[in-house]
Scaffold this motif. Structure first.
Motif, PDB file in Angstrom:
ATOM      1  N   ALA A  20      30.684  32.595  31.388  1.00  0.00           N
ATOM      2  CA  ALA A  20      30.465  33.936  30.825  1.00  0.00           C
ATOM      3  C   ALA A  20      31.685  34.410  30.039  1.00  0.00           C
ATOM      4  O   ALA A  20      31.557  35.004  28.965  1.00  0.00           O
ATOM      5  CB  ALA A  20      30.130  34.930  31.940  1.00  0.00           C
ATOM      6  N   LEU A  21      32.866  34.127  30.557  1.00  0.00           N
ATOM      7  CA  LEU A  21      34.095  34.557  29.877  1.00  0.00           C
ATOM      8  C   LEU A  21      34.398  33.705  28.649  1.00  0.00           C
ATOM      9  O   LEU A  21      35.150  34.134  27.773  1.00  0.00           O
ATOM     10  CB  LEU A  21      35.277  34.533  30.852  1.00  0.00           C
ATOM     11  CG  LEU A  21      35.192  35.543  31.989  1.00  0.00           C
ATOM     12  CD1 LEU A  21      36.351  35.352  32.949  1.00  0.00           C
ATOM     13  CD2 LEU A  21      35.155  36.976  31.443  1.00  0.00           C
ATOM     14  N   ARG A  22      33.818  32.541  28.569  1.00  0.00           N
ATOM     15  CA  ARG A  22      34.003  31.703  27.382  1.00  0.00           C
ATOM     16  C   ARG A  22      33.414  32.401  26.159  1.00  0.00           C
ATOM     17  O   ARG A  22      33.958  32.324  25.061  1.00  0.00           O
ATOM     18  CB  ARG A  22      33.334  30.346  27.600  1.00  0.00           C
ATOM     19  CG  ARG A  22      33.628  29.355  26.487  1.00  0.00           C
ATOM     20  CD  ARG A  22      32.938  28.031  26.731  1.00  0.00           C
ATOM     21  NE  ARG A  22      31.492  28.231  26.710  1.00  0.00           N
ATOM     22  CZ  ARG A  22      30.638  27.624  27.514  1.00  0.00           C
ATOM     23  NH1 ARG A  22      31.061  26.772  28.408  1.00  0.00           N
ATOM     24  NH2 ARG A  22      29.358  27.850  27.415  1.00  0.00           N
ATOM     25  N   ALA A  23      32.322  33.120  26.356  1.00  0.00           N
ATOM     26  CA  ALA A  23      31.652  33.805  25.248  1.00  0.00           C
ATOM     27  C   ALA A  23      32.387  35.085  24.834  1.00  0.00           C
ATOM     28  O   ALA A  23      32.460  35.396  23.649  1.00  0.00           O
ATOM     29  CB  ALA A  23      30.212  34.129  25.632  1.00  0.00           C
ATOM     30  N   ALA A  24      32.934  35.813  25.807  1.00  0.00           N
ATOM     31  CA  ALA A  24      33.602  37.084  25.498  1.00  0.00           C
ATOM     32  C   ALA A  24      34.325  37.599  26.732  1.00  0.00           C
ATOM     33  O   ALA A  24      33.976  37.242  27.859  1.00  0.00           O
ATOM     34  CB  ALA A  24      32.570  38.123  25.042  1.00  0.00           C
ATOM     35  N   ASP A  25      35.321  38.452  26.503  1.00  0.00           N
ATOM     36  CA  ASP A  25      35.969  39.150  27.619  1.00  0.00           C
ATOM     37  C   ASP A  25      34.934  40.061  28.262  1.00  0.00           C
ATOM     38  O   ASP A  25      34.072  40.606  27.572  1.00  0.00           O
ATOM     39  CB  ASP A  25      37.146  39.987  27.114  1.00  0.00           C
ATOM     40  CG  ASP A  25      38.244  39.140  26.486  1.00  0.00           C
ATOM     41  OD1 ASP A  25      38.150  37.900  26.504  1.00  0.00           O
ATOM     42  OD2 ASP A  25      39.202  39.741  25.967  1.00  0.00           O
ATOM     43  N   ARG A  26      35.019  40.219  29.571  1.00  0.00           N
ATOM     44  CA  ARG A  26      34.007  41.017  30.278  1.00  0.00           C
ATOM     45  C   ARG A  26      34.642  41.809  31.421  1.00  0.00           C
ATOM     46  O   ARG A  26      35.611  41.364  32.025  1.00  0.00           O
ATOM     47  CB  ARG A  26      32.922  40.127  30.850  1.00  0.00           C
ATOM     48  CG  ARG A  26      32.227  39.284  29.797  1.00  0.00           C
ATOM     49  CD  ARG A  26      30.921  38.749  30.298  1.00  0.00           C
ATOM     50  NE  ARG A  26      30.363  37.765  29.405  1.00  0.00           N
ATOM     51  CZ  ARG A  26      29.673  38.040  28.312  1.00  0.00           C
ATOM     52  NH1 ARG A  26      29.454  39.285  27.971  1.00  0.00           N
ATOM     53  NH2 ARG A  26      29.187  37.063  27.562  1.00  0.00           N
ATOM     54  N   SER A  27      34.013  42.926  31.721  1.00  0.00           N
ATOM     55  CA  SER A  27      34.410  43.717  32.887  1.00  0.00           C
ATOM     56  C   SER A  27      33.728  43.137  34.118  1.00  0.00           C
ATOM     57  O   SER A  27      32.788  42.339  34.015  1.00  0.00           O
ATOM     58  CB  SER A  27      33.982  45.179  32.707  1.00  0.00           C
ATOM     59  OG  SER A  27      32.564  45.283  32.763  1.00  0.00           O
ATOM     60  N   VAL A  28      34.191  43.562  35.277  1.00  0.00           N
ATOM     61  CA  VAL A  28      33.567  43.114  36.528  1.00  0.00           C
ATOM     62  C   VAL A  28      32.089  43.493  36.530  1.00  0.00           C
ATOM     63  O   VAL A  28      31.234  42.671  36.876  1.00  0.00           O
ATOM     64  CB  VAL A  28      34.284  43.725  37.755  1.00  0.00           C
ATOM     65  CG1 VAL A  28      33.547  43.381  39.036  1.00  0.00           C
ATOM     66  CG2 VAL A  28      35.721  43.241  37.825  1.00  0.00           C
ATOM     67  N   ASN A  29      31.765  44.710  36.115  1.00  0.00           N
ATOM     68  CA  ASN A  29      30.366  45.147  36.115  1.00  0.00           C
ATOM     69  C   ASN A  29      29.505  44.308  35.176  1.00  0.00           C
ATOM     70  O   ASN A  29      28.353  43.992  35.500  1.00  0.00           O
ATOM     71  CB  ASN A  29      30.259  46.624  35.742  1.00  0.00           C
ATOM     72  CG  ASN A  29      30.781  47.520  36.845  1.00  0.00           C
ATOM     73  OD1 ASN A  29      30.793  47.141  38.009  1.00  0.00           O
ATOM     74  ND2 ASN A  29      31.232  48.711  36.485  1.00  0.00           N
ATOM     75  N   GLU A  30      30.046  43.927  34.030  1.00  0.00           N
ATOM     76  CA  GLU A  30      29.289  43.067  33.117  1.00  0.00           C
ATOM     77  C   GLU A  30      29.039  41.702  33.746  1.00  0.00           C
ATOM     78  O   GLU A  30      27.953  41.132  33.604  1.00  0.00           O
ATOM     79  CB  GLU A  30      30.040  42.907  31.788  1.00  0.00           C
ATOM     80  CG  GLU A  30      30.051  44.161  30.944  1.00  0.00           C
ATOM     81  CD  GLU A  30      30.969  44.043  29.736  1.00  0.00           C
ATOM     82  OE1 GLU A  30      30.572  44.545  28.662  1.00  0.00           O
ATOM     83  OE2 GLU A  30      32.070  43.462  29.864  1.00  0.00           O
ATOM     84  N   LEU A  31      30.025  41.191  34.450  1.00  0.00           N
ATOM     85  CA  LEU A  31      29.852  39.907  35.135  1.00  0.00           C
ATOM     86  C   LEU A  31      28.822  40.020  36.249  1.00  0.00           C
ATOM     87  O   LEU A  31      27.971  39.146  36.411  1.00  0.00           O
ATOM     88  CB  LEU A  31      31.190  39.405  35.678  1.00  0.00           C
ATOM     89  CG  LEU A  31      32.183  38.943  34.615  1.00  0.00           C
ATOM     90  CD1 LEU A  31      33.572  38.767  35.219  1.00  0.00           C
ATOM     91  CD2 LEU A  31      31.713  37.658  33.953  1.00  0.00           C
ATOM     92  N   VAL A  32      28.880  41.097  37.019  1.00  0.00           N
ATOM     93  CA  VAL A  32      27.910  41.323  38.095  1.00  0.00           C
ATOM     94  C   VAL A  32      26.499  41.357  37.517  1.00  0.00           C
ATOM     95  O   VAL A  32      25.589  40.683  38.009  1.00  0.00           O
ATOM     96  CB  VAL A  32      28.228  42.633  38.863  1.00  0.00           C
ATOM     97  CG1 VAL A  32      27.074  43.042  39.761  1.00  0.00           C
ATOM     98  CG2 VAL A  32      29.509  42.477  39.668  1.00  0.00           C
ATOM     99  N   ASP A  33      26.317  42.141  36.450  1.00  0.00           N
ATOM    100  CA  ASP A  33      24.989  42.256  35.831  1.00  0.00           C
ATOM    101  C   ASP A  33      24.515  40.927  35.254  1.00  0.00           C
ATOM    102  O   ASP A  33      23.359  40.550  35.419  1.00  0.00           O
ATOM    103  CB  ASP A  33      24.999  43.315  34.726  1.00  0.00           C
ATOM    104  CG  ASP A  33      25.197  44.727  35.262  1.00  0.00           C
ATOM    105  OD1 ASP A  33      25.006  44.936  36.490  1.00  0.00           O
ATOM    106  OD2 ASP A  33      25.563  45.617  34.462  1.00  0.00           O
TER     107      ASP A  33
END
Length: 103
Positions: A20-33
């Motif tokens: 998921a982080l390979r595509a873009a930086d993400r917040s914890v909530n974005e990762l959870v979702d």
């Protein structure tokens, strides 16, 4: 790095986080979702990834934004390089064998 890279990468959820982080930086909530994993579990895996150097984070307002750090992955890639060469040699030999069978 306190934890072996292969131990870190052995956990499927951690690999999914890295994907998921390979595509873009993400917040914890974005990762959870995006992953469908509980917030405590994502946070636990992010801590392991951060301590092993696979991710870094920055604070933006009230969120932590996580980013992939390719350094440890380069080390894994370097370790795999001789094995790629081995497979390449075997595949070349297989190709030659198959070509000789066609004649």
């Amino acid at each position: 790095m306190s934890t072996d890279a292969f131990t870190v990468l052995a956990e499927p959820t951690r690999r999914r986080i890295l994907d998921a982080l390979r595509a873009a930086d993400r917040s914890v909530n974005e990762l959870v979702d995006g992953l469908g994993v509980s917030q405590p579990a994502v946070s636990k895996h992010l801590r392991v990834l951060r301590e092993a150097g696979f991710v870094s984070c920055r604070v933006a307002a009230r969120q932590r934004i996580y980013r992939l750090d390719p350094g440890p992955l380069r080390a894994v890639d370097c370790w795999l390089d001789p094995y790629r060469e081995l497979w390449s040699q075997h595949l070349d030999a297989l190709e030659q064998h198959l070509d000789s069978q066609e004649q």
